[in-house]
Design an enzyme around this catalytic site. Structure first.
Site, PDB file in Angstrom:
ATOM      1  N   ASP A  71      -2.228   8.739  -4.921  1.00  0.00           N
ATOM      2  CA  ASP A  71      -3.511   8.169  -5.335  1.00  0.00           C
ATOM      3  C   ASP A  71      -4.082   8.945  -6.532  1.00  0.00           C
ATOM      4  OD1 ASP A  71      -6.114   6.568  -4.555  1.00  0.00           O
ATOM      5  OD2 ASP A  71      -6.736   8.655  -4.734  1.00  0.00           O
ATOM      6  N   LYS A  73      -4.763   7.733 -10.610  1.00  0.00           N
ATOM      7  CA  LYS A  73      -5.999   7.942 -11.363  1.00  0.00           C
ATOM      8  C   LYS A  73      -5.733   8.789 -12.606  1.00  0.00           C
ATOM      9  CE  LYS A  73      -8.629   7.729  -7.068  1.00  0.00           C
ATOM     10  NZ  LYS A  73      -9.111   8.543  -5.954  1.00  0.00           N
TER      11      LYS A  73
END
Ligand SMILES: NC(=O)c1ccc[n+]([C@@H]2O[C@H](COP(=O)([O-])OP(=O)(O)OC[C@H]3O[C@@H](n4cnc5c(N)ncnc54)[C@H](OP(=O)(O)O)[C@@H]3O)[C@@H](O)[C@H]2O)c1
Length: 431
Positions: A204, A208
């Site tokens: 994750d 980003k």
């Protein structure tokens, strides 16, 4: 109102979707004043029509098919909040953009993997594509890079990009409990998913970071170039030793532009206790950027949750309502560069190493000989609980060295007779 009503179709009514509906309902008049026009949801779509969602939805047209909603004449702007790298979410976004409709999404996986193709499609159809909520939830990180810092050449962007990991590491530090135990609590509290691997393995944060890298350096998004290592192997004792040495353990995403290319890496780091990142605890996120004129700036806030994420989604919607949407990655797609990737093996930095060895004469001589042969010089050493013939933890920190030298040294140390488990390594970031 000077312009016509902007009609939103919201695909996905989960945590973020419901948060967005709530915000739009609660602040309808404020949003109308700020954007100069009414901004109203007119259509929604999710899987289960019967599910009670805690917000009034009767006045919106329900679509069983989010893809059909994206193409409907009753919708001017599509908000994609389904999630997932491909599948329905991708289909919805592609259909909306192909029909010339602007899209706002919170979907980091989709943008990290397909950002270039989607931004190109958006540009070809003169439709905006915005994804502020995809990075660091309520923190306006992308807007800051794209607009607030647009006069700077940026050479570094880094931060705490995953609230679940930051919560786990903060709680391990406060309670001296081990990773698995704290993870189970985080799952009970709803801070970690039933399948937590995307968060705890750094995926994750890597999604980003890939998005931040593209915006910061004006290069094409390249998720495959991100080195990602999660927090599974961080132990409660590492956190204690780190504090003794003047550091705190954080999972960071770091993108750095050097002469040779771009380094993108996500991994646990030791950050000095005096650094502002050390003070960012619990589910909070923070993003720092360094620009040649502005120096370093830092923004901090809630990186997830219904409210903060809805706040970011609606900010994108407002930009589009005002006619002020910027290009997805800050400049025309054709002008984005393809910058060389610096592999992790060429990373240079300082290291923390924890060894579990049998306490007997000559062990440290063997370890230091291996480090010497790889030209690695030691900065500090900690050893606790000496009892000849018993297992003992030895913690070392090094001066700056290359990652490949360090990995070779650890490989050799792991093969020493006295080594009881693979050496643990955490990189030190001088932030
Ligand atoms: N949660 C956060 O704090 C957060 C923060 C930043 C970014 N994001 C991103 O925001 C997005 C949404 O996250 P979330 O946490 O809100 O997810 P979520 O709670 O799991 O909600 C997903 C929604 O999508 C709907 N959905 C699933 N398949 C669908 C389909 N085929 N057609 C139409 N709707 C479908 C679900 O419908 P049902 O409800 O009927 O099952 C549900 O309403 C993701 O991309 C996520 O990465 C989330």
């Amino acid at each position: 109102m000077s312009q016509s009503t902007l009609r939103l179709g919201i695909a996905g009514l989960g945590t973020v979707g419901v948060g967005v509906v709530k915000l739009l309902q609660q602040h309808a008049s404020l949003i109308a004043l700020r954007s100069g026009r009414e901004v109203v949801p007119t259509a929604v779509s999710a899987r289960d029509r019967k599910r009670e969602r805690g917000v009034p939805l009767e006045s919106y047209r329900w679509f069983d098919s989010a893809a059909a909603m994206a193409e409907s004449d009753e919708v001017d702007l599509v908000v994609e909040l389904i999630g997932g790298e491909g599948g329905v979410a991708k289909d919805v976004v592609e259909r909306a953009l192909a029909a010339g409709k602007p899209v706002v999404t919170a979907n980091k996986a989709l943008i990290a993997h397909h950002g270039t193709a989607l931004a190109t499609l958006a540009e070809a159809n003169a439709a905006a594509l915005a994804f502020e909520a995809a990075v660091a939830g309520g923190i306006p990180a992308l807007k800051t890079l794209r607009e607030g810092l647009s006069g700077n050449a940026i050479d570094r962007v880094h931060g705490i990009l995953n609230g679940t990991c930051n919560y786990i590491l903060s709680t391990m530090r406060e309670t001296h409990r081990e990773f698995a135990d704290v993870l189970a609590d985080a799952q009970d509290l709803g801070y970690a998913e039933a399948d937590p691997s995307f968060d705890i393995d750094g995926v994750d944060a890597a999604h980003k970071l890939a998005i931040l890298t593209s915006l910061a350096f004006g290069c094409e998004i390249d998720f495959d170039a991100v080195y990602a290592e999660g927090i599974r192997n961080v132990s409660a004792s590492d956190i204690v030793y780190a504090e003794e040495l003047g550091y705190r353990v954080k999972l960071l995403g770091i993108a750095q532009r050097n002469d040779g290319g771009v380094e993108q890496r996500v991994h646990p780091c030791l950050v000095p206790l005096s650094s502002p990142l050390a003070q960012v605890e619990g589910v909070f996120n923070a993003v720092l950027a360094h620009g040649d004129f502005v120096d370093t700036i830092m923004i901090e806030g809630r990186g997830a949750g219904a409210g903060p994420t809805a706040s970011a989604v609606v900010a994108d919607v407002l930009d589009i309502a005002r006619g002020a949407a910027a290009p997805a990655f800050g400049m025309p797609q054709a002008r984005l560069r393809s910058l060389p990737t610096l592999p992790m093996s060429r990373h240079e930095g300082c290291y923390y190493i924890r060894l579990q060895v049998v306490d007997r004469p000559g062990v440290m001589a063997d370890v230091t000989a291996i480090l010497r042969d790889e030209a690695i010089s030691l900065e500090a050493m900690l050893q606790r609980g000496r009892a000849p013939g018993e297992p003992v933890a030895v913690v070392l920190t090094t001066h700056e060295t290359r990652e490949d030298s360090m990995q070779r040294a650890l490989e050799q140390i792991a093969h020493l007779d006295a080594s009881l488990e693979p050496p643990r390594l955490i990189r030190i970031e001088p932030i």
